[in-house]
Design an enzyme around this catalytic site. Structure first.
Site, short mmCIF file in Angstrom:
data_model
loop_
_atom_site.label_atom_id
_atom_site.label_comp_id
_atom_site.label_asym_id
_atom_site.label_seq_id
_atom_site.Cartn_x
_atom_site.Cartn_y
_atom_site.Cartn_z
N SER A 211 0.81 -1.21 0.00
CA SER A 211 0.00 0.00 0.00
C SER A 211 0.85 1.27 0.00
CB SER A 211 -0.94 -0.06 1.20
OG SER A 211 -2.10 0.64 0.91
N LYS B 215 4.32 2.19 -2.32
CA LYS B 215 4.69 3.37 -3.12
C LYS B 215 6.14 3.73 -2.78
CE LYS B 215 0.05 5.22 -1.95
NZ LYS B 215 -0.97 4.56 -2.72
N TRP C 194 -10.15 0.33 -4.90
CA TRP C 194 -9.60 1.67 -4.62
C TRP C 194 -8.21 1.83 -5.24
CZ3 TRP C 194 -11.08 6.30 -3.19
CH2 TRP C 194 -10.26 7.16 -2.47
N HIS D 47 -7.90 -5.66 0.78
CA HIS D 47 -6.65 -4.91 0.82
C HIS D 47 -5.80 -5.39 1.99
CE1 HIS D 47 -4.09 -1.44 0.17
NE2 HIS D 47 -4.28 -0.98 1.40
C1 GCU Z 1 -5.32 4.84 1.80
C2 GCU Z 1 -4.73 5.62 0.64
C3 GCU Z 1 -3.96 4.70 -0.30
C4 GCU Z 1 -2.97 3.88 0.49
C5 GCU Z 1 -3.68 3.14 1.60
C6 GCU Z 1 -2.79 2.33 2.54
O1 GCU Z 1 -6.36 4.02 1.34
O2 GCU Z 1 -5.77 6.27 -0.02
O3 GCU Z 1 -3.28 5.45 -1.27
O4 GCU Z 1 -2.26 3.00 -0.35
O5 GCU Z 1 -4.34 4.07 2.42
O6 GCU Z 1 -1.64 2.70 2.75
O7 GCU Z 1 -3.29 1.35 3.10
#
Ligand code: GCU
Length: 404
Positions: free
Chosen positions: A244, A248, A335, A385
């Site tokens: 997540s 990144k 998402w 997720h």
């Molecule tokens: C939020 C955010 C995402 C990210 C996620 C996470 O949903 O919008 O961009 O990847 O958190 O880190 O679980």
């Protein structure tokens, strides 16, 4: 503009393929009027792409290196003697400290390792009482495990399923992790207590010249420095992974630091592996409003004009070439735009083919739980997720086959 933002509030995510919009992806092999056609050309020019990402999105990486002291704090056998667990303290110029857990299989061979940051403290990866409880701000806040974003004793092992330590050890790999909050706490003004502020002089960057993603990526590289200094680890087989938001950061770290042997992006989504030009799930507008500290303010200006970005995320993925890369999505995590992650991964072949390496080929998005590819892999699994044991089974197989 104000009117545009006003119209978009409250944000409603698009999940309709027919409303994704038209776009043309920038060609990684075209820089201005120049056409890149060989491995040498790409090697010579990849820094230009890296600079574009630094200038428009993730911010600069420190131009200077710093004095790092690694101290072994404790060591013991775990898992019935199958593994050794060490707690290390990394110190930077006496101003910033980070605690790193290193778990290695007992073996007479140097171990390959999986290395990644955790969200809510090292104590969440296992029940083991020897792991100190993280005492800075965390994004978890479910009492009684976390209260007011501070970890409690009850949080031990909270995220063990995301680390699968015994499975990883039994496969012959080690695990290295630190809390992302040791480098930067994850809130808009977290940089004030973090290394972007405390080490600004030493690292030669003002806090606003980089981002939380940059600070986390920098931390990952310092963890790699530590890994490469440990005799029991094979420093050429350090596999970087992230889930997540930390996925990144892992992609940004992998693009900057070519010592990472392979990179795994688990549901990194918008600002990670997913194409920003696809208006599906999270968008640039949404992410830069919710998490302003993750990116430069410049990046927010590309909201609703994604087509004007000089790059898209397939080029960040291409900067990982020629190393093995695994991108994974989850069906229950729309998402993150699974299709956008798949398409970004598919695009990597252009650059990889310069090295004579194969990508995913000309395939359609695979069905659930059907990994595709080899050196470059992709799967979408069922479920939410998360990183689960299914994901780890694939990552271990990938590590064994591609990190040699
Ligand atoms: C939020 C955010 C995402 C990210 C996620 C996470 O949903 O919008 O961009 O990847 O958190 O880190 O679980």
């Amino acid at each position: 503009t104000t009117t545009l933002m006003a119209q978009q509030k409250p944000f409603v995510a698009n999940y309709d393929e027919s409303k994704v919009g038209q776009f043309t992806l920038p060609d990684p092999l075209r820089l201005g009027s120049m056409k890149i056609s060989t491995e040498e050309d790409w090697e010579k020019n990849r820094a230009t792409w890296l600079t574009l990402f630094a200038d428009h999105m993730y911010g600069q990486m420190p131009p200077k290196s710093i004095k790092q002291t690694n101290t072994l704090v404790s060591q013991k056998d775990i898992l019935g003697g199958k593994a050794t667990q060490s707690i290390w303290k990394m110190d930077f110029a006496g101003k910033v400290q980070a605690t790193v857990v290193v778990i290695l299989p007992k073996s007479n061979k140097k171990a390959p390792v999986f290395l990644g940051l955790n969200f809510c403290g090292n104590q969440t990866i296992s029940q083991d009482e020897g792991i100190p409880i993280f005492d800075k701000y965390v994004v978890c806040n479910n009492a009684p495990d976390f209260i007011n974003n501070i970890s409690q004793a009850a949080s031990r092992g909270e995220w063990a399923s995301r680390w699968q330590i015994e499975k990883v050890i039994d496969a012959g790999f080690g695990t290295i992790t630190a809390a992302c909050g040791d480098f930067e706490e994850d809130f808009a003004t977290g940089f004030k207590n973090g290394l972007r502020t405390k080490l600004a002089g030493e690292l030669g960057l003002k806090p606003e010249e980089w981002t939380a993603n940059g600070a986390w990526a920098w931390g990952l590289s310092r963890m790699l420095d530590l890994a490469q200094s440990i005799a029991e680890i094979d420093g050429k087989k350090v596999i970087l992974h992230g889930h997540s938001r930390l996925g990144k950061a892992a992609l940004w770290a992998g693009a900057n630091d070519r010592r990472f042997a392979a990179i795994i992006s688990n549901e990194s989504g918008e600002g990670g592996a997913a194409l920003s030009r696809r208006i599906y799930g999270e968008t640039i507008w949404r992410i830069t409003n919710s998490f302003p500290h993750w990116f430069l303010p410049t990046y927010a200006t590309y909201a609703d004009r994604e087509n004007e970005l000089p790059f898209d995320q397939h080029i960040l993925l291409s900067l990982l070439a020629p190393r093995p890369v695994y991108v994974a999505s989850a069906f229950g995590d729309q998402w993150s735009d699974p299709k956008g992650e798949f398409l970004g991964t598919k695009e990597m072949e252009k650059v990889y083919s310069l090295y004579g390496k194969k990508g995913l080929g000309n395939i359609d998005m695979p069905g659930l739980n059907q990994p595709v590819g080899k050196l470059i892999r992709y799967h979408i699994r069922d479920g939410k997720h998360d990183i689960n044991d299914y994901d780890w089974d694939q990552y271990i197989k990938f590590g064994k086959e591609e990190v040699k």
